[in-house]
Scaffold this active site. Structure first.
Site, PDB file in Angstrom:
ATOM      1  N   TYR A   1      33.487  -9.726  -2.369  1.00 19.39           N
ATOM      2  CA  TYR A   1      33.325  -8.442  -1.672  1.00 19.39           C
ATOM      3  C   TYR A   1      32.859  -7.290  -2.552  1.00 19.39           C
ATOM      4  CZ  TYR A   1      38.135  -7.805  -3.481  1.00 19.39           C
ATOM      5  OH  TYR A   1      39.241  -7.733  -4.287  1.00 19.39           O
TER       6      TYR A   1
ATOM      7  N   HIS B   1      42.345  -8.319  -7.169  1.00 22.03           N
ATOM      8  CA  HIS B   1      43.512  -7.633  -6.606  1.00 22.03           C
ATOM      9  C   HIS B   1      44.791  -8.278  -7.145  1.00 22.03           C
ATOM     10  CE1 HIS B   1      46.233  -5.710  -3.848  1.00 22.03           C
ATOM     11  NE2 HIS B   1      46.663  -6.894  -3.466  1.00 22.03           N
TER      12      HIS B   1
ATOM     13  N   ARG C   1      39.756  -0.818 -10.675  1.00 24.67           N
ATOM     14  CA  ARG C   1      40.438  -2.077 -11.004  1.00 24.67           C
ATOM     15  C   ARG C   1      39.390  -3.062 -11.496  1.00 24.67           C
ATOM     16  NH1 ARG C   1      40.314  -6.089  -7.252  1.00 24.67           N
ATOM     17  NH2 ARG C   1      40.616  -4.933  -5.319  1.00 24.67           N
TER      18      ARG C   1
HETATM   19  C1  LIG Z   1      53.175  -2.172   4.334  1.00 24.31           C
HETATM   20  C2  LIG Z   1      52.214  -3.156   3.753  1.00 24.31           C
HETATM   21  N1  LIG Z   1      51.089  -3.453   4.428  1.00 24.31           N
HETATM   22  C3  LIG Z   1      50.206  -4.328   3.905  1.00 24.31           C
HETATM   23  C4  LIG Z   1      50.451  -4.923   2.694  1.00 24.31           C
HETATM   24  C5  LIG Z   1      49.447  -5.915   2.102  1.00 24.31           C
HETATM   25  N2  LIG Z   1      48.778  -5.306   0.948  1.00 24.31           N
HETATM   26  C6  LIG Z   1      49.141  -5.597  -0.310  1.00 24.31           C
HETATM   27  S1  LIG Z   1      48.260  -4.734  -1.445  1.00 24.31           S
HETATM   28  C7  LIG Z   1      47.343  -3.972  -0.251  1.00 24.31           C
HETATM   29  C8  LIG Z   1      46.261  -2.983  -0.632  1.00 24.31           C
HETATM   30  C9  LIG Z   1      46.772  -1.787  -1.330  1.00 24.31           C
HETATM   31  O1  LIG Z   1      45.725  -1.041  -1.866  1.00 24.31           O
HETATM   32  P1  LIG Z   1      45.971   0.245  -2.711  1.00 24.31           P
HETATM   33  O2  LIG Z   1      47.031   1.092  -2.100  1.00 24.31           O
HETATM   34  O3  LIG Z   1      44.654   0.883  -2.942  1.00 24.31           O
HETATM   35  O4  LIG Z   1      46.575  -0.305  -4.093  1.00 24.31           O
HETATM   36  P2  LIG Z   1      45.877  -1.241  -5.203  1.00 24.31           P
HETATM   37  O5  LIG Z   1      46.226  -2.660  -4.843  1.00 24.31           O
HETATM   38  O6  LIG Z   1      44.429  -0.986  -5.194  1.00 24.31           O
HETATM   39  O7  LIG Z   1      46.524  -0.871  -6.492  1.00 24.31           O
HETATM   40  C10 LIG Z   1      47.743  -4.385   1.007  1.00 24.31           C
HETATM   41  C11 LIG Z   1      47.150  -3.923   2.264  1.00 24.31           C
HETATM   42  C12 LIG Z   1      51.651  -4.583   2.024  1.00 24.31           C
HETATM   43  N3  LIG Z   1      51.960  -5.090   0.828  1.00 24.31           N
HETATM   44  N4  LIG Z   1      52.509  -3.677   2.579  1.00 24.31           N
END
Ligand SMILES: Cc1ncc(C[n+]2csc(CCOP(=O)(O)OP(=O)(O)O)c2C)c(N)n1
Ligand SMILES: [Mg+2]
Length: 361
Positions: A265, A256, A252
């Site tokens: 970070y 985020h 990415r």
């Molecule tokens: C069930 C749940 N727990 C926590 C969150 C908060 N949250 C939003 S994005 C994220 C990280 C996700 O990372 P990844 O699966 O690697 O996807 P990326 O954002 O890197 O595309 C988190 C923990 C959420 N949206 N849903």
């Protein structure tokens, strides 16, 4: 983590030179189309970031750097198939019936945002991490029972592999031989959590073994490799041979979301390396230019075409009447339960006292 690891499927190296087996069944027109879709996805993304900064759309999760992973994989689907996206997968959605206007309306908080064109089974964007995986298995299982020949392609990130839903979905899909393709975009970060803090075994594709299905690791910034492995997985699913887990190794490039500051970070050198050397658009453009299929003029013309389409889409979205608060309750249940009706009454009378009807103010 180096990108030239053993077991990583690649067609093009970082300089766009052919190092693996090229897919034979893509025409020159399709190759150009793939590039153009990646270019337009990036241009949309950059514009959306600016629109958020101008206060014209809400929070936005950029996909920059992941165009090849999303465009190459979704390009394989047929219209009646299923696609389950996350908040970061707009490039895949644009390949599967989602208009720019609909995407913009979603980020503006309109109830009708995110709707695809008729005939596309595009599931609503999943913001809840990993919940879409068991849902995709359900859709695929239904297709198997109905024998309608449809395949479900489900996107998720590296962070999602820590959720029980991921493991449950792989297990169930394997047992049922459901026609589903699990597509993990391992962009190496889950907000501020790096992959090594996410899992004790950092090769996500290997996790398929424990569930008895094939796991493939592909260079997610190589659109031809992504197309090739997804094509094989989708065909396998359509033949009734069951699910596949694909891990697309990518990065990415942006934050985020627009609410995040990755400089707090992420090491600057890491970002620099992926931006300068591993950009998925640069790599494919170099290849196409060498093949005589793309030029600076075409790049500029295509960008100008995008701008016209985007301007029109934005105008349409900004002219759409604001959603009414009532509509937040209208389309959830056919027969709303009592507690929801109570909430509706409470919020509507509160709003009425304040003289507001739109949920935007
Ligand atoms: C069930 C749940 N727990 C926590 C969150 C908060 N949250 C939003 S994005 C994220 C990280 C996700 O990372 P990844 O699966 O690697 O996807 P990326 O954002 O890197 O595309 C988190 C923990 C959420 N949206 N849903
Ligand atoms: Mg991630």
């Amino acid at each position: 983590m180096g990108i030239c690891e053993a077991g990583l499927v690649q067609v093009l190296n970082e300089d766009g030179r052919v190092v693996g087996e090229q897919p034979q069944n893509l025409s020159d027109a399709q190759l150009k189309d793939l590039y153009r879709r990646m270019q337009w996805a990036r241009l949309f993304d950059q514009r959306a970031m600016r629109l958020q900064r101008q206060g014209r759309i809400g929070t936005y999760a950029p996909l920059e750097g992941q165009e090849a992973a999303q465009v190459g994989s979704s390009y394989v689907l047929e219209k009646g198939d299923w696609l389950f996206p996350t908040y970061r997968d707009l490039a895949a959605c644009f390949n599967f019936g989602l208009s720019y206007t609909s995407a913009l309306l979603y980020t503006m908080g309109h109830w009708q945002g995110g709707r695809p064109e008729e005939g596309y089974n595009l599931f609503p964007i999943s913001i809840m991490i990993a919940t879409q995986l068991p849902q995709a298995v359900g859709a695929a299982w239904a297709s198997k029972l109905k024998q309608d020949g449809r395949v479900a392609l489900v996107y998720f990130g590296d962070g999602a592999t820590s959720k029980g839903d991921f493991h449950e979905a792989l297990n169930l899909a394997s047992v049922l031989k459901a026609p589903v393709v699990f597509f993990c975009q391992n962009n190496q970060w889950a907000i501020s959590v790096p992959l090594h803090k996410q899992t004790g075994h950092p090769v996500i594709a290997d996790k398929a073994q424990g569930y008895g299905l094939p796991g493939v690791r592909v260079d997610g910034n190589d659109v031809l490799a992504v197309w090739k492995v997804t094509k094989e997985a989708v065909e396998r699913a359509r033949r009734g041979e069951g699910p596949t887990l694909i891990e697309a190794l990518t990065y990415r490039l942006g934050p985020h979301t627009t609410a995040d500051d990755p400089t707090r970070y992420r090491p600057a050198e890491e970002l620099e390396r992926w931006k300068e050397q591993r950009d998925p658009l640069r790599r494919f453009r170099l290849y196409l230019e060498r093949e005589g299929l793309w030029s600076v003029q075409e790049e500029e013309q295509s960008a100008a075409e995008f701008k016209a389409v985007m301007d029109e889409a934005l105008k349409k979205a900004e002219q759409t009447p604001k959603s009414q608060l009532q509509q937040a309750f209208d389309y959830v249940y056919a027969n709303p339960p009592q507690d929801l009706l109570r909430q509706q009454e409470e919020v509507l009378s509160w709003r009425q006292r304040k003289g507001r009807v739109s949920w935007h103010n």
